[in-house]
Every structure is written in C-alpha cells, then in structure tokens.
Write a protein that holds these residues in place. Sequence first.
Motif, PDB file in Angstrom:
ATOM      1  N   LEU A  82      -0.192  -3.752   4.686  1.00 47.94           N
ATOM      2  CA  LEU A  82      -1.515  -3.853   4.817  1.00 47.94           C
ATOM      3  C   LEU A  82      -2.108  -2.594   4.560  1.00 47.94           C
ATOM      4  CD1 LEU A  82      -1.425  -6.109   7.922  1.00 47.94           C
ATOM      5  CD2 LEU A  82      -1.859  -6.573   5.533  1.00 47.94           C
ATOM      6  N   TYR A  83      -3.609  -2.505   4.110  1.00 48.99           N
ATOM      7  CA  TYR A  83      -4.217  -1.192   4.166  1.00 48.99           C
ATOM      8  C   TYR A  83      -4.236  -0.610   5.554  1.00 48.99           C
ATOM      9  CZ  TYR A  83      -6.349  -3.063  -0.312  1.00 48.99           C
ATOM     10  OH  TYR A  83      -6.805  -3.400  -1.629  1.00 48.99           O
ATOM     11  N   GLY A 124      -3.525  -9.127   1.583  1.00 48.69           N
ATOM     12  CA  GLY A 124      -2.421  -8.752   2.133  1.00 48.69           C
ATOM     13  C   GLY A 124      -2.192  -9.722   3.473  1.00 48.69           C
ATOM     14  N   TYR A 137      -3.082  -6.327  13.483  1.00 50.58           N
ATOM     15  CA  TYR A 137      -4.109  -5.840  12.725  1.00 50.58           C
ATOM     16  C   TYR A 137      -5.477  -6.464  13.120  1.00 50.58           C
ATOM     17  CZ  TYR A 137      -5.368  -4.297   8.233  1.00 50.58           C
ATOM     18  OH  TYR A 137      -6.188  -3.643   6.990  1.00 50.58           O
ATOM     19  N   TYR A 167       0.932  -1.067  -0.196  1.00 46.18           N
ATOM     20  CA  TYR A 167       0.086  -0.030   0.023  1.00 46.18           C
ATOM     21  C   TYR A 167       0.745   1.214   0.135  1.00 46.18           C
ATOM     22  CZ  TYR A 167      -3.919   3.240   1.098  1.00 46.18           C
ATOM     23  OH  TYR A 167      -4.872   4.081   1.290  1.00 46.18           O
ATOM     24  N   GLU A 205     -13.743  -1.070   3.988  1.00 49.48           N
ATOM     25  CA  GLU A 205     -12.856  -1.347   2.670  1.00 49.48           C
ATOM     26  C   GLU A 205     -11.555  -1.392   3.163  1.00 49.48           C
ATOM     27  OE1 GLU A 205     -14.030  -2.501  -0.402  1.00 49.48           O
ATOM     28  OE2 GLU A 205     -15.815  -2.707   0.494  1.00 49.48           O
ATOM     29  N   LYS A 206     -11.375  -0.830   4.200  1.00 48.88           N
ATOM     30  CA  LYS A 206      -9.786  -0.785   4.467  1.00 48.88           C
ATOM     31  C   LYS A 206      -9.248  -2.190   5.555  1.00 48.88           C
ATOM     32  CE  LYS A 206      -7.989   2.771   2.591  1.00 48.88           C
ATOM     33  NZ  LYS A 206      -8.818   3.031   1.411  1.00 48.88           N
ATOM     34  N   ASP A 213      -7.947  -5.393   5.283  1.00 46.46           N
ATOM     35  CA  ASP A 213      -7.107  -6.032   4.140  1.00 46.46           C
ATOM     36  C   ASP A 213      -7.415  -7.724   4.141  1.00 46.46           C
ATOM     37  OD1 ASP A 213      -4.901  -7.001   2.828  1.00 46.46           O
ATOM     38  OD2 ASP A 213      -4.024  -4.889   2.862  1.00 46.46           O
ATOM     39  N   ARG A 254     -10.903  -5.883  -4.650  1.00 43.22           N
ATOM     40  CA  ARG A 254     -10.830  -6.738  -3.571  1.00 43.22           C
ATOM     41  C   ARG A 254     -10.171  -8.015  -3.652  1.00 43.22           C
ATOM     42  NH1 ARG A 254     -16.760  -6.996  -0.071  1.00 43.22           N
ATOM     43  NH2 ARG A 254     -16.224  -4.706   1.006  1.00 43.22           N
ATOM     44  N   SER A 260      -0.024  -9.366  12.070  1.00 39.64           N
ATOM     45  CA  SER A 260      -1.316  -9.988  11.788  1.00 39.64           C
ATOM     46  C   SER A 260      -1.941  -9.848  12.902  1.00 39.64           C
ATOM     47  CB  SER A 260      -1.367 -11.255  10.889  1.00 39.64           C
ATOM     48  OG  SER A 260      -0.948 -12.400  11.923  1.00 39.64           O
TER      49      SER A 260
END
Length: 195
Positions: A104-105, A128, A184, A12, A122-123, A125, A64, A181
């Motif tokens: 990541l987003y 990713g 996130y 990103y 939408e963010k 991810d 997506r 991860s």
Amino acid sequence: MKQIKTALISVYHKDGLEALLQKLNGEGVKFLSTGGTQAFIESLGYPCQKVEDVTSYPSILGGRVKTLHPKIFGGILGRRELEGDQQQMAQYEIPEIDLVVVDLYPFEQTVASGASDEDIIEKIDIGGISLIRAGAKNFNDVVIIPSKEQYEPLLDILNAQGAKTTFEQRRHFATAAFGVSSHYDTAIHEWFGSK
C-alpha cells in the motif's frame, strides 16, 4: 492444492521482490502488472503483461485508477468451482488471477513526514486496498500477499512445494491481509479524526 498460474503484482516498494519474481518465473507463473512495477519486472528480464492490455483502459486520473476494473477484480473474485462464474469469466474474457502481490501507499510515513493534507490524501490507497480485500475474500482460490513481510513466507512455500498452495496456507495469508487492511484503515481514520 491449488496451482498458481497467473500473478498480479502491483507494489509501491520494490525492495525484496527480486527473489520472489525469480522463483515464480522459474515455476512458469505469468506476470500481470502496472506502471512502475511492470517496468521493474521487465528490467529483470521477465515477460510481463500490462494490466491495461487486459482492461483496454490506461492508468487514468493521475494514477488514481489503474486496476479498478471488472476484468481484474473478476479475475480475482471469480469462483473456480462455480459453473456460472466460469461461464461469465469466459464470456467477458476475464483471466483467472491466482496470486495477488500488493503493498500500500505509505500513508503513515507520509503523515509522519509532515506532508501537506493534499499529499496525505493522495497516499490513501484505493486500488491496493481493494485488491487486498478481493484476494483475501476469495482465499479459497487466490493467494494474497498484502505486504513485503509476506514475501518470505510465500517464498518458503514455493521452495518447499512449487507454485501450489493449500487451503490452510491461503487462509493464513488472507488473515494477514485483513490485518494489513484493518491497520491501514485505522491509521486513516485516526488522521481524519485528528483534523
């Protein structure tokens, strides 16, 4: 020591990537990428294969779905020492992917900006985070770089020993990847819980 021959790069944020790309290219590593990252790599003068040329699928559903394909995940998850995996990779024309560079987003930044729920969702991810988990799971064969904070440690390794990594180095990157991860997913979980 395992040789890095092919790198999947899908990020990103492009800042800080130039030095890594220059060194990898100098070591003869082939690049595989998507969309904006592919355009960025090519703008620096490096050849880069499109993920969609490997998968034969374009980026779909408004971006997506780009990397979520057996030819990409098979290339990351295929075990190099297992004859069965190697036979299937040959049968289905799955390329070995030795290095995955992904970030990541910006989910937390999007929440902090006061964005709408729709924009925040939408963010989240998918591709990713899946690439991070796949690369980390197969750290025996794959180097996973899960954020730009890991560019410099990888660059140090490349400068010291060329495009080769040890088992311990790959395990170290995998540990960092699962930390990324976990953080996130925790942020996403907390946001959903606050609704």
